[in-house]
Design a protein around this motif. Structure first.
Motif, PDB file in Angstrom:
ATOM      1  N   SER A   1      29.312 -77.419  42.100  1.00 59.03           N
ATOM      2  CA  SER A   1      28.941 -78.397  41.075  1.00 59.03           C
ATOM      3  C   SER A   1      28.943 -79.815  41.648  1.00 59.03           C
ATOM      4  O   SER A   1      28.030 -80.604  41.404  1.00 59.03           O
TER       5      SER A   1
ATOM      6  N   GLU B   1      24.405 -76.646  33.176  1.00 56.13           N
ATOM      7  CA  GLU B   1      24.414 -76.612  34.640  1.00 56.13           C
ATOM      8  C   GLU B   1      25.430 -75.597  35.162  1.00 56.13           C
ATOM      9  O   GLU B   1      25.155 -74.867  36.111  1.00 56.13           O
ATOM     10  N   SER B   2      26.598 -75.540  34.517  1.00 56.17           N
ATOM     11  CA  SER B   2      27.618 -74.579  34.924  1.00 56.17           C
ATOM     12  C   SER B   2      27.148 -73.151  34.689  1.00 56.17           C
ATOM     13  O   SER B   2      27.386 -72.267  35.519  1.00 56.17           O
ATOM     14  N   ASN B   3      26.481 -72.916  33.579  1.00 52.95           N
ATOM     15  CA  ASN B   3      25.929 -71.580  33.309  1.00 52.95           C
ATOM     16  C   ASN B   3      24.894 -71.191  34.346  1.00 52.95           C
ATOM     17  O   ASN B   3      24.840 -70.033  34.775  1.00 52.95           O
TER      18      ASN B   3
ATOM     19  N   LEU C   1      35.142 -67.436  36.091  1.00 51.40           N
ATOM     20  CA  LEU C   1      35.786 -68.477  36.881  1.00 51.40           C
ATOM     21  C   LEU C   1      37.093 -68.000  37.502  1.00 51.40           C
ATOM     22  O   LEU C   1      37.484 -68.471  38.572  1.00 51.40           O
TER      23      LEU C   1
ATOM     24  N   LEU D   1      31.163 -73.640  29.047  1.00 48.20           N
ATOM     25  CA  LEU D   1      30.443 -74.130  30.211  1.00 48.20           C
ATOM     26  C   LEU D   1      29.207 -74.918  29.803  1.00 48.20           C
ATOM     27  O   LEU D   1      28.553 -74.604  28.813  1.00 48.20           O
ATOM     28  N   THR D   2      28.883 -75.930  30.605  1.00 44.16           N
ATOM     29  CA  THR D   2      27.668 -76.703  30.381  1.00 44.16           C
ATOM     30  C   THR D   2      26.465 -75.889  30.831  1.00 44.16           C
ATOM     31  O   THR D   2      26.611 -74.842  31.482  1.00 44.16           O
TER      32      THR D   2
ATOM     33  N   HIS E   1      32.633 -72.487  42.180  1.00 44.77           N
ATOM     34  CA  HIS E   1      31.813 -73.143  41.163  1.00 44.77           C
ATOM     35  C   HIS E   1      32.031 -74.653  41.183  1.00 44.77           C
ATOM     36  O   HIS E   1      31.079 -75.431  41.190  1.00 44.77           O
ATOM     37  N   ASP E   2      33.303 -75.085  41.196  1.00 45.42           N
ATOM     38  CA  ASP E   2      33.606 -76.509  41.147  1.00 45.42           C
ATOM     39  C   ASP E   2      33.077 -77.234  42.380  1.00 45.42           C
ATOM     40  O   ASP E   2      32.521 -78.331  42.272  1.00 45.42           O
TER      41      ASP E   2
END
Length: 83
Positions: free
Chosen positions: A79, A5-7, A30, A2-3, A75-76
């Motif tokens: 984002s 931002e994702s974290n 996820l 994960l990036t 999450h997606d």
């Protein structure tokens, strides 16, 4: 992997899940679904969506919510909305 931002999104989602389901909530990933968390029923799902919208300051439309099959889908969508 994960990036950053994702974290950050996942960390915030974990806190929201713990707020909704209690501190004993398992670590979400996820692939986490309602089957993985005993208290996650349809009513709690709507409360969870409301809390996510509040904490992230976003608004999901009905079609987006219907497509959420797991935490990864949330999450997606988050984002994309946060860009």
């Amino acid at each position: 992997m994960l990036t950053k931002e994702s974290n950050e999104i996942m960390t915030k989602l974990q806190a929201i899940f713990e707020k909704q389901f209690g501190k004993a909530t398992p670590k979400i990933g996820l692939e986490t679904t309602a089957r993985d968390i005993p208290l996650w029923d349809s009513l709690m799902h709507m409360e969870l969506i409301g809390q996510i919208e509040t904490d992230f300051q976003v608004k999901f439309d009905f079609e987006e919510v219907l497509k959420f099959e797991n935490v990864g889908d949330m999450h997606d969508c988050l984002s994309k909305k946060l860009k």
